[in-house]
Design a protein around this motif. Structure first.
Motif, PDB file in Angstrom:
ATOM      1  N   GLY A 122     -14.507  15.048 -21.900  1.00  0.00           N
ATOM      2  CA  GLY A 122     -13.432  14.062 -21.910  1.00  0.00           C
ATOM      3  C   GLY A 122     -12.112  14.645 -21.436  1.00  0.00           C
ATOM      4  N   GLY A 123     -11.814  15.861 -21.859  1.00  0.00           N
ATOM      5  CA  GLY A 123     -10.580  16.509 -21.431  1.00  0.00           C
ATOM      6  C   GLY A 123     -10.572  16.798 -19.946  1.00  0.00           C
ATOM      7  N   GLN A 124     -11.709  17.201 -19.397  1.00  0.00           N
ATOM      8  CA  GLN A 124     -11.809  17.465 -17.962  1.00  0.00           C
ATOM      9  C   GLN A 124     -11.666  16.173 -17.159  1.00  0.00           C
ATOM     10  OE1 GLN A 124     -15.637  19.470 -18.072  1.00  0.00           O
ATOM     11  NE2 GLN A 124     -14.675  21.419 -17.506  1.00  0.00           N
ATOM     12  N   GLN A 125     -12.288  15.104 -17.637  1.00  0.00           N
ATOM     13  CA  GLN A 125     -12.148  13.809 -16.974  1.00  0.00           C
ATOM     14  C   GLN A 125     -10.680  13.380 -16.928  1.00  0.00           C
ATOM     15  OE1 GLN A 125     -14.709  11.188 -19.186  1.00  0.00           O
ATOM     16  NE2 GLN A 125     -16.552  11.850 -18.121  1.00  0.00           N
ATOM     17  N   LYS A 126      -9.987  13.611 -18.026  1.00  0.00           N
ATOM     18  CA  LYS A 126      -8.566  13.249 -18.070  1.00  0.00           C
ATOM     19  C   LYS A 126      -7.776  14.024 -17.025  1.00  0.00           C
ATOM     20  CE  LYS A 126      -7.494  11.035 -21.131  1.00  0.00           C
ATOM     21  NZ  LYS A 126      -7.508   9.567 -21.340  1.00  0.00           N
ATOM     22  N   ARG A 127      -8.081  15.299 -16.879  1.00  0.00           N
ATOM     23  CA  ARG A 127      -7.372  16.119 -15.897  1.00  0.00           C
ATOM     24  C   ARG A 127      -7.678  15.681 -14.463  1.00  0.00           C
ATOM     25  NH1 ARG A 127      -5.480  21.261 -18.141  1.00  0.00           N
ATOM     26  NH2 ARG A 127      -5.821  21.201 -20.395  1.00  0.00           N
ATOM     27  N   VAL A 128      -8.896  15.208 -14.233  1.00  0.00           N
ATOM     28  CA  VAL A 128      -9.236  14.682 -12.909  1.00  0.00           C
ATOM     29  C   VAL A 128      -8.403  13.440 -12.613  1.00  0.00           C
ATOM     30  CG1 VAL A 128     -11.052  13.608 -11.524  1.00  0.00           C
ATOM     31  CG2 VAL A 128     -11.562  15.648 -12.888  1.00  0.00           C
ATOM     32  N   CYS A 129      -8.253  12.567 -13.604  1.00  0.00           N
ATOM     33  CA  CYS A 129      -7.422  11.372 -13.425  1.00  0.00           C
ATOM     34  C   CYS A 129      -5.973  11.748 -13.120  1.00  0.00           C
ATOM     35  CB  CYS A 129      -7.473  10.493 -14.679  1.00  0.00           C
ATOM     36  SG  CYS A 129      -9.055   9.667 -14.939  1.00  0.00           S
ATOM     37  N   ARG A 158       0.834  -1.203   0.000  1.00  0.00           N
ATOM     38  CA  ARG A 158       0.000   0.000   0.000  1.00  0.00           C
ATOM     39  C   ARG A 158       0.868   1.253   0.000  1.00  0.00           C
ATOM     40  NH1 ARG A 158      -2.617   3.460   3.549  1.00  0.00           N
ATOM     41  NH2 ARG A 158      -1.671   2.493   5.372  1.00  0.00           N
ATOM     42  N   ARG A 159       1.926   1.231   0.771  1.00  0.00           N
ATOM     43  CA  ARG A 159       2.848   2.371   0.774  1.00  0.00           C
ATOM     44  C   ARG A 159       3.523   2.525  -0.583  1.00  0.00           C
ATOM     45  NH1 ARG A 159       5.826   1.294   6.622  1.00  0.00           N
ATOM     46  NH2 ARG A 159       4.079   1.933   7.949  1.00  0.00           N
ATOM     47  N   MET A 160       3.859   1.385  -1.183  1.00  0.00           N
ATOM     48  CA  MET A 160       4.493   1.426  -2.493  1.00  0.00           C
ATOM     49  C   MET A 160       3.567   2.052  -3.528  1.00  0.00           C
ATOM     50  SD  MET A 160       4.432  -0.144  -5.695  1.00  0.00           S
ATOM     51  CE  MET A 160       3.478  -1.615  -5.380  1.00  0.00           C
ATOM     52  N   ARG A 161       2.272   1.782  -3.423  1.00  0.00           N
ATOM     53  CA  ARG A 161       1.322   2.294  -4.422  1.00  0.00           C
ATOM     54  C   ARG A 161       1.220   3.815  -4.399  1.00  0.00           C
ATOM     55  NH1 ARG A 161      -0.810  -1.944  -6.866  1.00  0.00           N
ATOM     56  NH2 ARG A 161      -1.085  -3.885  -5.729  1.00  0.00           N
ATOM     57  N   ALA A 162       1.593   4.427  -3.302  1.00  0.00           N
ATOM     58  CA  ALA A 162       1.656   5.881  -3.279  1.00  0.00           C
ATOM     59  C   ALA A 162       2.790   6.388  -4.154  1.00  0.00           C
ATOM     60  CB  ALA A 162       1.825   6.383  -1.847  1.00  0.00           C
ATOM     61  N   ASN A 163       3.800   5.553  -4.352  1.00  0.00           N
ATOM     62  CA  ASN A 163       4.951   5.946  -5.169  1.00  0.00           C
ATOM     63  C   ASN A 163       4.776   5.617  -6.644  1.00  0.00           C
ATOM     64  OD1 ASN A 163       6.601   7.033  -3.160  1.00  0.00           O
ATOM     65  ND2 ASN A 163       7.298   5.012  -2.516  1.00  0.00           N
ATOM     66  N   VAL A 164       3.837   4.728  -6.947  1.00  0.00           N
ATOM     67  CA  VAL A 164       3.653   4.280  -8.331  1.00  0.00           C
ATOM     68  C   VAL A 164       2.180   4.406  -8.704  1.00  0.00           C
ATOM     69  CG1 VAL A 164       3.946   2.397  -9.970  1.00  0.00           C
ATOM     70  CG2 VAL A 164       5.553   2.643  -8.076  1.00  0.00           C
ATOM     71  N   GLN A 165       1.887   5.262  -9.659  1.00  0.00           N
ATOM     72  CA  GLN A 165       0.511   5.500 -10.078  1.00  0.00           C
ATOM     73  C   GLN A 165       0.369   5.271 -11.589  1.00  0.00           C
ATOM     74  OE1 GLN A 165      -2.399   6.876  -8.038  1.00  0.00           O
ATOM     75  NE2 GLN A 165      -1.071   5.678  -6.684  1.00  0.00           N
ATOM     76  N   MET A 166      -0.892   5.134 -12.027  1.00  0.00           N
ATOM     77  CA  MET A 166      -1.142   4.943 -13.453  1.00  0.00           C
ATOM     78  C   MET A 166      -2.350   5.764 -13.880  1.00  0.00           C
ATOM     79  SD  MET A 166      -1.252   1.515 -15.828  1.00  0.00           S
ATOM     80  CE  MET A 166      -2.535   0.617 -14.968  1.00  0.00           C
ATOM     81  N   VAL A 167      -2.253   6.353 -15.068  1.00  0.00           N
ATOM     82  CA  VAL A 167      -3.363   7.076 -15.688  1.00  0.00           C
ATOM     83  C   VAL A 167      -3.736   6.325 -16.951  1.00  0.00           C
ATOM     84  CG1 VAL A 167      -4.152   9.242 -16.699  1.00  0.00           C
ATOM     85  CG2 VAL A 167      -2.591   9.277 -14.739  1.00  0.00           C
ATOM     86  N   LEU A 168      -4.979   5.869 -17.023  1.00  0.00           N
ATOM     87  CA  LEU A 168      -5.416   4.997 -18.108  1.00  0.00           C
ATOM     88  C   LEU A 168      -5.986   5.774 -19.287  1.00  0.00           C
ATOM     89  CD1 LEU A 168      -7.204   2.340 -15.879  1.00  0.00           C
ATOM     90  CD2 LEU A 168      -5.010   2.063 -17.040  1.00  0.00           C
ATOM     91  N   GLN A 169      -6.192   5.047 -20.372  1.00  0.00           N
ATOM     92  CA  GLN A 169      -6.718   5.643 -21.605  1.00  0.00           C
ATOM     93  C   GLN A 169      -8.152   6.136 -21.420  1.00  0.00           C
ATOM     94  OE1 GLN A 169      -6.606   3.029 -24.991  1.00  0.00           O
ATOM     95  NE2 GLN A 169      -7.844   4.362 -26.268  1.00  0.00           N
ATOM     96  N   ASN A 170      -9.003   5.293 -20.867  1.00  0.00           N
ATOM     97  CA  ASN A 170     -10.428   5.608 -20.758  1.00  0.00           C
ATOM     98  C   ASN A 170     -10.706   6.253 -19.407  1.00  0.00           C
ATOM     99  OD1 ASN A 170     -13.217   5.683 -20.698  1.00  0.00           O
ATOM    100  ND2 ASN A 170     -13.449   3.733 -21.766  1.00  0.00           N
ATOM    101  N   SER A 201     -13.303   7.968 -18.374  1.00  0.00           N
ATOM    102  CA  SER A 201     -14.661   7.831 -17.857  1.00  0.00           C
ATOM    103  C   SER A 201     -14.836   6.526 -17.091  1.00  0.00           C
ATOM    104  CB  SER A 201     -15.684   7.921 -18.993  1.00  0.00           C
ATOM    105  OG  SER A 201     -15.472   6.893 -19.949  1.00  0.00           O
ATOM    106  N   SER A 202     -14.221   5.450 -17.574  1.00  0.00           N
ATOM    107  CA  SER A 202     -14.346   4.164 -16.877  1.00  0.00           C
ATOM    108  C   SER A 202     -13.420   4.083 -15.667  1.00  0.00           C
ATOM    109  CB  SER A 202     -14.053   3.009 -17.834  1.00  0.00           C
ATOM    110  OG  SER A 202     -12.711   3.050 -18.272  1.00  0.00           O
ATOM    111  N   ALA A 203     -12.413   4.940 -15.612  1.00  0.00           N
ATOM    112  CA  ALA A 203     -11.474   4.942 -14.484  1.00  0.00           C
ATOM    113  C   ALA A 203     -12.009   5.739 -13.298  1.00  0.00           C
ATOM    114  CB  ALA A 203     -10.129   5.516 -14.922  1.00  0.00           C
ATOM    115  N   LEU A 204     -13.075   6.510 -13.517  1.00  0.00           N
ATOM    116  CA  LEU A 204     -13.644   7.342 -12.451  1.00  0.00           C
ATOM    117  C   LEU A 204     -14.976   6.748 -12.000  1.00  0.00           C
ATOM    118  CD1 LEU A 204     -12.973  10.841 -14.084  1.00  0.00           C
ATOM    119  CD2 LEU A 204     -11.634   9.734 -12.292  1.00  0.00           C
ATOM    120  N   ASP A 205     -15.152   6.636 -10.709  1.00  0.00           N
ATOM    121  CA  ASP A 205     -16.385   6.078 -10.152  1.00  0.00           C
ATOM    122  C   ASP A 205     -17.543   7.041 -10.430  1.00  0.00           C
ATOM    123  OD1 ASP A 205     -18.474   5.077  -8.622  1.00  0.00           O
ATOM    124  OD2 ASP A 205     -17.203   4.584  -6.918  1.00  0.00           O
TER     125      ASP A 205
END
Length: 251
Positions: free
Chosen positions: A148-155, A79-91, A93-97
């Motif tokens: 779509g652009g705003q969603q990307k910035r939120v991610c 869990r601590r490691m995951r704070a150091n490694v993040q990912m931003v996906l292509q989609n 809208s599907s990545a945001l609840d």
């Protein structure tokens, strides 16, 4: 910073056979650096991203983050490691609840992966949303109310909010129109200079790869077949496959 040694990934398919997607990959990602990874669909790019972020485990080989091998870490250590490694996906809208407002989406990561006090949370999130050049009112919107652009910035804000050392962007600007894409890419470059994170920018678009970085990795059939550092022109690519890939996009 991140060191991968002899990484392989196999999947079991029907008839008890296996499909080898990644094959003995070795590479070191340096601190405060941007890398671009290009290759055709099915070359193994996204599989590599899932291993680097430890969404999946390699079949063989080791992944080291800050000289610590990931396999065998406890849940708390991961869990601590995951704070150091993040990912931003292509989609995005599907990545945001869709059930959560933007504020809660970002707050969830902060609460789970940082030590930021609740008293400081609101100001911190407002500052984060400002950094990705969105108005504060967005924080009280649902993802489907955003472009779509705003969603990307939120991610991006969610990923950056935990101050990661390493971020994987997997086709993260794919599907955006040219003007919005350019703005998002410039935003990412500015944030990288500010946070000094290491980026791995995965894309099938060679021009985007070069815009983001002069350090280009080329993947084919589960192997990194070429690494061009300090790229100055298309002529710096030497491997025949790289030349074919470039030619196919430029013609």
């Amino acid at each position: 910073m991140i060191n991968i040694k002899n990484i392989s990934k196999q999947y079991h398919i029907k008839d008890n056979s296996t499909l080898e997607v990644l094959k003995n990959i070795n590479f070191t990602f340096k601190h405060n650096h941007i890398y671009s990874l290009i290759g055709e669909s099915g070359s193994g790019k996204s599989t590599l991203s899932r291993l680097l972020t430890y969404i999946e485990k390699p079949t063989k080989g080791e992944i080291y983050i800050n000289n610590r091998e990931l396999n065998g870490l406890s849940k708390k250590q991961l869990r601590r490691m995951r704070a150091n490694v993040q990912m931003v996906l292509q989609n995005a809208s599907s990545a945001l609840d869709p059930r959560q407002k933007v504020y809660d989406i970002i707050a969830e990561s902060i609460r789970n992966l940082t030590d930021i006090a609740r008293n400081d949370e609101k100001k911190y999130i407002e500052n984060m949303i400002e950094k990705v050049e969105l108005p504060s009112k967005v924080l009280y919107s649902y993802p489907n109310e955003l472009s779509g652009g705003q969603q990307k910035r939120v991610c991006i804000a969610r990923a950056m909010s935990v101050s990661p050392q390493f971020i994987v962007f997997d086709e993260s600007v794919s599907g955006l129109d040219v003007i919005v894409r350019k703005k998002v890419l410039d935003l990412l470059l500015r944030l990288q200079r500010e946070y000094k994170s290491t980026y791995l920018f995965i894309t099938h678009d060679i021009d985007v790869a070069i815009y983001m970085s002069r350090d280009i990795l080329v993947m084919k059939d589960g192997n990194i077949i070429e690494h061009v550092s300090n790229l100055k022109s298309y002529k710096d690519f030497r491997h025949e496959y790289s030349k074919i890939l470039i030619k196919s996009q430029l013609t």
